[in-house]
Design a protein around this motif. Sequence first.
Motif, mmCIF file in Angstrom:
data_model
loop_
_atom_site.group_PDB
_atom_site.id
_atom_site.type_symbol
_atom_site.label_atom_id
_atom_site.label_comp_id
_atom_site.label_asym_id
_atom_site.label_seq_id
_atom_site.Cartn_x
_atom_site.Cartn_y
_atom_site.Cartn_z
ATOM 1 N N PHE A 164 -10.398 8.657 -32.952
ATOM 2 C CA PHE A 164 -9.560 7.972 -31.976
ATOM 3 C C PHE A 164 -8.912 9.066 -31.133
ATOM 4 O O PHE A 164 -8.357 10.022 -31.696
ATOM 5 N N ILE A 165 -8.976 8.943 -29.816
ATOM 6 C CA ILE A 165 -8.265 9.932 -28.991
ATOM 7 C C ILE A 165 -7.385 9.249 -27.958
ATOM 8 O O ILE A 165 -7.660 8.128 -27.508
ATOM 9 N N GLY A 166 -6.329 9.953 -27.576
ATOM 10 C CA GLY A 166 -5.419 9.462 -26.546
ATOM 11 C C GLY A 166 -4.379 10.536 -26.280
ATOM 12 O O GLY A 166 -4.331 11.538 -27.000
ATOM 13 N N ARG A 167 -3.549 10.307 -25.284
ATOM 14 C CA ARG A 167 -2.492 11.269 -24.963
ATOM 15 C C ARG A 167 -1.133 10.579 -25.024
ATOM 16 O O ARG A 167 -1.027 9.399 -24.728
ATOM 17 N N ALA A 202 -7.523 10.723 -35.869
ATOM 18 C CA ALA A 202 -6.928 10.579 -34.535
ATOM 19 C C ALA A 202 -6.586 11.959 -34.015
ATOM 20 O O ALA A 202 -6.015 12.775 -34.735
ATOM 21 N N TYR A 203 -6.951 12.201 -32.764
ATOM 22 C CA TYR A 203 -6.642 13.480 -32.132
ATOM 23 C C TYR A 203 -5.981 13.265 -30.787
ATOM 24 O O TYR A 203 -6.356 12.339 -30.059
ATOM 25 N N ALA A 204 -5.046 14.135 -30.470
ATOM 26 C CA ALA A 204 -4.545 14.164 -29.101
ATOM 27 C C ALA A 204 -5.743 14.569 -28.243
ATOM 28 O O ALA A 204 -6.417 15.571 -28.544
ATOM 29 N N ASN A 250 -0.763 7.385 -15.539
ATOM 30 C CA ASN A 250 -0.545 8.786 -15.156
ATOM 31 C C ASN A 250 -1.434 9.742 -15.945
ATOM 32 O O ASN A 250 -1.684 10.872 -15.509
ATOM 33 N N LEU A 251 -1.933 9.301 -17.090
ATOM 34 C CA LEU A 251 -2.753 10.194 -17.921
ATOM 35 C C LEU A 251 -4.214 9.752 -17.955
ATOM 36 O O LEU A 251 -5.047 10.383 -18.613
ATOM 37 N N PHE A 252 -4.502 8.671 -17.249
ATOM 38 C CA PHE A 252 -5.824 8.064 -17.355
ATOM 39 C C PHE A 252 -6.944 9.057 -17.018
ATOM 40 O O PHE A 252 -7.914 9.216 -17.765
ATOM 41 N N GLU A 253 -6.789 9.755 -15.906
ATOM 42 C CA GLU A 253 -7.853 10.672 -15.463
ATOM 43 C C GLU A 253 -8.103 11.768 -16.488
ATOM 44 O O GLU A 253 -9.231 12.199 -16.700
ATOM 45 N N LYS A 254 -7.001 12.215 -17.094
ATOM 46 C CA LYS A 254 -7.129 13.308 -18.094
ATOM 47 C C LYS A 254 -7.968 12.825 -19.284
ATOM 48 O O LYS A 254 -8.863 13.526 -19.741
ATOM 49 N N THR A 255 -7.650 11.630 -19.760
ATOM 50 C CA THR A 255 -8.399 11.122 -20.926
ATOM 51 C C THR A 255 -9.847 10.840 -20.530
ATOM 52 O O THR A 255 -10.776 11.055 -21.307
ATOM 53 N N LEU A 256 -10.009 10.397 -19.288
ATOM 54 C CA LEU A 256 -11.370 10.120 -18.809
ATOM 55 C C LEU A 256 -12.229 11.387 -18.866
ATOM 56 O O LEU A 256 -13.405 11.345 -19.228
ATOM 57 N N LYS A 300 -15.767 12.063 -20.855
ATOM 58 C CA LYS A 300 -17.010 12.635 -20.290
ATOM 59 C C LYS A 300 -17.526 13.760 -21.178
ATOM 60 O O LYS A 300 -18.734 13.887 -21.390
ATOM 61 N N GLU A 301 -16.595 14.556 -21.709
ATOM 62 C CA GLU A 301 -17.012 15.669 -22.576
ATOM 63 C C GLU A 301 -17.778 15.172 -23.804
ATOM 64 O O GLU A 301 -18.782 15.756 -24.197
ATOM 65 N N VAL A 302 -17.294 14.105 -24.397
ATOM 66 C CA VAL A 302 -17.997 13.632 -25.613
ATOM 67 C C VAL A 302 -19.255 12.850 -25.254
ATOM 68 O O VAL A 302 -20.244 12.890 -25.989
#
Length: 608
Positions: free
Chosen positions: A469-472, A496-498, A524-530, A534-536
Amino acid sequence: MCGIVGFAGDQNAAPILLEGLKLLEYRGYDSAGIAVMNEGKIALTKSQGKIANLCEKTQDGTTMPGFIGIGHTRWATHGAPNDTNAHPHLSNDGKFAVVHNGIIENYMALREELTAKGFVFKSETDTEVIVNLLELYYKGNLKAAVMKTAARLEGSYALGVACADFPDRLFAVREASPLIIGVGVGENHFASDVTAIISHTRNVIYLEDGEFAELTADNVTVYDCMGNAIEPQVTRISWDIEAAEKGGYEHFMLKEIMEQPRAIKATIEPRVKDGRIVLDDFDMTEEQFKNINKILITACGSSYYVACAAKYMIEQLCRIPVTTELASELRYCDPIIDERTLLIVLSQSGETADTIAALKECKARGARTLAIVNVVGSTIAKLADNVLYTWAGPEIAVATTKAYTTQMAVMFMFALYAADKLGKLDNAEYDRLVCELLLLPGVVQRAIDLSSDIPELAKKYYKTRSLFFIGRNVDYAICLEGSLKMKEISYIHSEAYAAGELKHGPIALVDDKTLLIAAACYENLFEKTLSNIKEVKARGAEVLGIALEGNRAMSAEADEVLYVPRTEPMFNAIAEIIPMQLLSYYVAKENGCDIDKPKNLAKSVTVE
Ligand code: F6R
């Protein structure tokens, strides 16, 4: 964890004890037993495994006549879960039977002492020393023997004691382990919690540490630790047995997930009066609030994850530093705490041993303490300076759901209340946030409604053996809880990981067999998590996104998407956990897991 029941009345005790034990099954156990007094002797039946085995052995209690008895569900701590180690335990002379919750820390020394005196031990448990101490100290006065025995014990215990010489009575003793007395008409009970006795009586006495009680069919006498009779306070329980039944759902967990809109409403609405949050049970003045320079939140497990999410919101609204610490760590880390610290303790059961210890430690260092608890009259509720109850009703499934979201609701209210006291919110913003708060039951219902695809999704994912599970920020805090839910009920390894941490190590584990659940409900953090998604994806992982209703960007990247309703962003957390709860539930169901009673787990963790 272990469950205790005791009955003194004018009907056969065994069926009533078995019924009580069944209602305590949710606490977690691996063996069970009952002892009934009949014709000057104690009859005993014990069985490894489910209570159904005990029912079979005793033909639903009919083979054990007698009106007075004790029963126990054991969650093994000292010795394997087998018939010998199961409670009740008998003294060497067979005169005493004891059931015990908790841990006797000095049992090795006591066992050596008793062995030297000729006592023989049959089990590996710490409990057997208690029953033999009773035999040692008994000189015809049962109350005196109980007191002498209790005085020798170090650690935590709730005890039920029967003695063949006194076939009309039982003793119940409490020290740092929950025990309640149910006061009936022509019958009296004791139990580890109200669930076991609510179908017989709603009148309950919560024993305090050091107190003990003597029960006959017609009378209950409560004593302090010196043996003086005291006037106990009898509390009337407001909920009834239906609240502790499945009500047509296949599992308690699903019922409790579905109950969340109602539980959140019951927790919030009575505390909003004329547009203002009124925390009747929290009497801190404005001046005392302004004197606070740090908030420390402590808890265990899911309750701790509520703290992780609440931290963001309290800091955002109040601009006071908030730290969170696991209770099991806090008690040993020599915390920097003084009278200017506000300690908030979160606990569904109010009986978690580590949380109790952390609370005591911080109180001793001068902190002001506020407990947020679901179980009325529990140890934590009594120990803290103030208590705010989550009105979730009884939570039976071992994995918490409605207690978690109602704790979150109380934390939201606390944050708004504190920000107002500290003068950090203008009137318009305060009014707006209170209105948003009142909308939360509807928001949670909408989150449930938006989750209708989850049973199908679970069919796609249930064979996964490892997931992330990931999120910020708050998304990450919610992932911690989502991941715990998944592992504890479906036994699938989950972490779960930041989201930003993935590339600092765990991404090494990601391949085309990995399922990654990415929560991105903060714009505000959506693009970062996106970009983390993409990386995974580039490494072949399957991605299930969790995003706000109407968000299209997530569906362009993720393989599957679950949506949560839009609400005031600060309150998102409460809706965001819903699809994660439901996904865990349905994945566990596909895997044929024992959802309400996951292996090795206990509802109320009363040992360290
Ligand atoms: C997980 C769960 C546990 C509890 C933890 C603390 O679903 O229920 O992690 O949250 O054992 O228990 P309480 O809140 O009773 O102190």
